[in-house]
Scaffold this motif. Structure first.
Motif, PDB file in Angstrom:
ATOM      1  N   ASN A   1      -2.475   7.213   1.612  1.00 53.61           N
ATOM      2  CA  ASN A   1      -1.661   6.981   0.912  1.00 53.61           C
ATOM      3  C   ASN A   1      -1.795   7.118  -0.835  1.00 53.61           C
ATOM      4  O   ASN A   1      -0.923   6.924  -1.911  1.00 53.61           O
ATOM      5  CB  ASN A   1      -1.074   5.407   0.189  1.00 53.61           C
ATOM      6  CG  ASN A   1      -2.664   4.594  -0.236  1.00 53.61           C
ATOM      7  OD1 ASN A   1      -3.591   5.294  -0.801  1.00 53.61           O
ATOM      8  ND2 ASN A   1      -2.006   3.434  -0.294  1.00 53.61           N
ATOM      9  N   ASP A   2      -2.943   8.109  -0.699  1.00 49.96           N
ATOM     10  CA  ASP A   2      -3.239   8.775  -2.481  1.00 49.96           C
ATOM     11  C   ASP A   2      -2.131   9.482  -2.924  1.00 49.96           C
ATOM     12  O   ASP A   2      -2.376  10.213  -4.280  1.00 49.96           O
ATOM     13  CB  ASP A   2      -4.497   9.202  -2.217  1.00 49.96           C
ATOM     14  CG  ASP A   2      -4.831  10.399  -1.341  1.00 49.96           C
ATOM     15  OD1 ASP A   2      -4.282  10.184  -0.260  1.00 49.96           O
ATOM     16  OD2 ASP A   2      -5.507  11.186  -1.032  1.00 49.96           O
TER      17      ASP A   2
ATOM     18  N   GLU B   1       0.563   8.761  -2.882  1.00 54.84           N
ATOM     19  CA  GLU B   1       1.767   7.207  -3.746  1.00 54.84           C
ATOM     20  C   GLU B   1       1.545   7.043  -4.974  1.00 54.84           C
ATOM     21  O   GLU B   1       2.033   6.127  -5.125  1.00 54.84           O
ATOM     22  CB  GLU B   1       1.804   6.822  -2.794  1.00 54.84           C
ATOM     23  CG  GLU B   1       3.398   7.523  -1.883  1.00 54.84           C
ATOM     24  CD  GLU B   1       3.193   6.099  -0.733  1.00 54.84           C
ATOM     25  OE1 GLU B   1       4.279   5.362  -1.112  1.00 54.84           O
ATOM     26  OE2 GLU B   1       3.094   6.199   0.367  1.00 54.84           O
TER      27      GLU B   1
ATOM     28  N   ASP C   1       0.486  -0.731   0.372  1.00 54.86           N
ATOM     29  CA  ASP C   1       0.006  -0.150   0.236  1.00 54.86           C
ATOM     30  C   ASP C   1       0.718   0.870   0.097  1.00 54.86           C
ATOM     31  O   ASP C   1       0.437   2.547  -0.509  1.00 54.86           O
ATOM     32  CB  ASP C   1      -1.003   0.115   1.008  1.00 54.86           C
ATOM     33  CG  ASP C   1      -2.067  -1.190   1.251  1.00 54.86           C
ATOM     34  OD1 ASP C   1      -2.340  -1.430   0.191  1.00 54.86           O
ATOM     35  OD2 ASP C   1      -2.109  -2.025   2.149  1.00 54.86           O
ATOM     36  N   THR C   2       2.376   1.603   0.234  1.00 49.66           N
ATOM     37  CA  THR C   2       3.183   2.327  -0.113  1.00 49.66           C
ATOM     38  C   THR C   2       4.503   1.701   0.400  1.00 49.66           C
ATOM     39  O   THR C   2       4.647   0.415   0.008  1.00 49.66           O
ATOM     40  CB  THR C   2       2.754   3.273   1.775  1.00 49.66           C
ATOM     41  OG1 THR C   2       4.099   4.157   1.595  1.00 49.66           O
ATOM     42  CG2 THR C   2       3.321   1.982   3.713  1.00 49.66           C
TER      43      THR C   2
ATOM     44  N   ARG D   1       6.712   3.783   1.458  1.00 46.40           N
ATOM     45  CA  ARG D   1       7.819   4.678   2.592  1.00 46.40           C
ATOM     46  C   ARG D   1       7.195   3.672   3.815  1.00 46.40           C
ATOM     47  O   ARG D   1       6.180   3.622   4.721  1.00 46.40           O
ATOM     48  CB  ARG D   1       6.883   5.485   2.255  1.00 46.40           C
ATOM     49  CG  ARG D   1       6.881   7.208   1.387  1.00 46.40           C
ATOM     50  CD  ARG D   1       5.899   8.582   1.625  1.00 46.40           C
ATOM     51  NE  ARG D   1       5.198   8.388   0.581  1.00 46.40           N
ATOM     52  CZ  ARG D   1       5.469  10.087   0.867  1.00 46.40           C
ATOM     53  NH1 ARG D   1       4.578  10.772   1.690  1.00 46.40           N
ATOM     54  NH2 ARG D   1       4.769  10.539  -0.710  1.00 46.40           N
TER      55      ARG D   1
ATOM     56  N   THR E   1      -2.991  -2.488  -4.597  1.00 47.04           N
ATOM     57  CA  THR E   1      -2.624  -1.772  -3.277  1.00 47.04           C
ATOM     58  C   THR E   1      -4.357  -1.143  -3.019  1.00 47.04           C
ATOM     59  O   THR E   1      -5.098  -0.353  -4.102  1.00 47.04           O
ATOM     60  CB  THR E   1      -2.019  -0.248  -4.174  1.00 47.04           C
ATOM     61  OG1 THR E   1      -1.216  -0.701  -4.010  1.00 47.04           O
ATOM     62  CG2 THR E   1      -1.534   0.933  -3.197  1.00 47.04           C
TER      63      THR E   1
ATOM     64  N   ARG F   1       5.472   4.543   7.014  1.00 45.89           N
ATOM     65  CA  ARG F   1       3.867   4.708   6.449  1.00 45.89           C
ATOM     66  C   ARG F   1       3.253   2.857   6.460  1.00 45.89           C
ATOM     67  O   ARG F   1       2.390   3.205   7.135  1.00 45.89           O
ATOM     68  CB  ARG F   1       3.513   5.664   4.977  1.00 45.89           C
ATOM     69  CG  ARG F   1       2.155   5.448   5.034  1.00 45.89           C
ATOM     70  CD  ARG F   1       2.011   6.373   3.526  1.00 45.89           C
ATOM     71  NE  ARG F   1       2.181   7.432   3.694  1.00 45.89           N
ATOM     72  CZ  ARG F   1       1.770   8.587   2.811  1.00 45.89           C
ATOM     73  NH1 ARG F   1       1.723   7.831   1.384  1.00 45.89           N
ATOM     74  NH2 ARG F   1       1.119   9.947   3.011  1.00 45.89           N
ATOM     75  N   PHE F   2       4.195   2.308   6.448  1.00 44.90           N
ATOM     76  CA  PHE F   2       3.338   1.268   5.834  1.00 44.90           C
ATOM     77  C   PHE F   2       3.548   0.385   6.960  1.00 44.90           C
ATOM     78  O   PHE F   2       2.551   0.057   7.616  1.00 44.90           O
ATOM     79  CB  PHE F   2       5.895   0.479   4.939  1.00 44.90           C
ATOM     80  CG  PHE F   2       4.534  -1.318   4.730  1.00 44.90           C
ATOM     81  CD1 PHE F   2       4.271  -1.429   3.567  1.00 44.90           C
ATOM     82  CD2 PHE F   2       4.983  -2.189   6.423  1.00 44.90           C
ATOM     83  CE1 PHE F   2       4.045  -3.125   3.596  1.00 44.90           C
ATOM     84  CE2 PHE F   2       5.084  -3.124   5.624  1.00 44.90           C
ATOM     85  CZ  PHE F   2       5.368  -4.260   4.467  1.00 44.90           C
TER      86      PHE F   2
END
Length: 341
Positions: free
Chosen positions: A179-180, A182, A134-135, A137, A172, A140-141
């Motif tokens: 996460n929008d 990314e 989903d990311t 980063r 994702t 953030r993950f």
């Protein structure tokens, strides 16, 4: 029109057709409700997992799958929780892959165990992998998964490619404010690795809490953002599931969208699900369920009651769901971790 099973041919193979005339050929089998992540959209922060006695044994998983295949299923996706935390899951995968009639065995994973198991999965007969990501980063993950490490998943992806898996797809979940920012980075990541990616609208399963009510991010909006950076050409390709794909010129990467909110795909639904505790869900968007575990254990040497229950349960498969009308609130009681997605 009642659900029916039509038999043909000398092998006694059948076909599962629901009361709306949709042929079911795709089984999603959850082998565990346990996971080494705690993703926010998948399970509650404080989760109680099932006692072992309430979970299908691997032998029971194989038996259920065999009966479904005898009824016409030709694609099996093994899910969790995280399926690779299930002890001896390779034993099951090898035997499902060997069932006459199974044309494709697929696995959905969070990637945490792939670094050590990718080669063995390939040898067991798994031919496609879907990897949740989903990311890109690390912080953030960890926030989304609550406990996961991005570096471990990326090593798992590299191991899967090195093991020879050619059709890997990233899954994702679209999270507004999560996460929008990314989306293009994730597509570029997939292009660099020559793999596919699918963006999935978040489904209102379980108690969503305040986070989900912050706003739904739909496929149309995500596609519009991506088209600012990529030339996306619609494709009629399918992998047998609900994803609708777009092609990027000059790249093998496909960009898919799974849109249970904004583009209800129920008319062509060919899928059913069996959970780790043996609950048969004809439809993910409804709470209707048939418990198969009691039948398995009451009739250990006779598949007929199991077969009859499966066929009858197709009568519960709804024409469709309407997540878009739910305004962010859950109308289905089960979490994604309980059904395997």
């Amino acid at each position: 029109m009642a659900a029916r099973t039509a038999r043909s041919g000398p092998t006694g193979k059948g076909s599962l057709v629901d009361r709306f005339g949709r042929k079911v050929t795709y089984l999603r089998l959850s082998v565990t409700d346990r996971c080494d992540f705690r993703c926010q959209y998948c399970m509650a922060k404080q989760t109680s997992f099932l006692p072992r006695a309430q979970v299908l044994t691997l032998e029971e998983c194989l038996r259920v799958t065999r009966v479904f295949v005898e009824l016409g299923i030709n694609k099996v996706r093994v899910t969790g929780g995280e399926p690779l935390v299930r002890r001896d899951v390779l034993w099951l995968l090898e035997r499902i892959a060997a069932l006459p009639g199974v044309g494709e065995l697929v696995l959905t994973s969070n990637g945490s165990q792939l670094e050590r198991l990718a080669v063995a999965l390939r040898q067991a007969g798994v031919r496609r992998l879907n990897l949740s990501l989903d990311t890109l980063r690390a912080e953030r993950f960890q926030a989304i998964t609550r406990v996961g490490q991005l570096s471990r998943v990326l090593r798992g992806l590299a191991a899967a490619q090195a093991a020879g898996f050619e059709r890997i797809r990233l899954n994702t979940v679209l999270i507004r404010g999560g996460n929008d920012d990314e989306l293009s980075d994730l597509v570029a990541f997939a292009i660099d690795r020559r793999i596919d990616i699918a963006f999935i609208e978040e489904m209102p399963l379980g108690d969503p809490g305040d986070r989900r009510r912050s706003g739904h991010l739909g496929s149309d909006e995500a596609l519009a953002r991506l088209r600012e950076n990529f030339a996306l050409i619609p494709s009629a390709e399918t992998t047998g599931g609900p994803a609708r794909y777009w092609r990027i010129p000059g790249s093998p990467t496909r960009v898919g969208f799974i849109s249970p909110h904004s583009d209800n795909f129920c008319d062509g639904c060919n899928r059913v699900r069996v959970t780790a505790r043996g609950d048969f869900h004809p439809c993910l968007g409804q709470d209707a369920v048939i418990q198969l575990l009691p039948l398995l254990r009451a009739h250990p040497a006779d598949d007929r009651p199991l077969r009859e229950a499966i066929v009858a349960a197709l009568g519960l498969k709804a024409r469709g769901h309407d997540f878009a009308a739910q305004d962010g609130a859950a109308r289905v009681g089960h979490f994604m971790s309980m059904t395997g997605g």
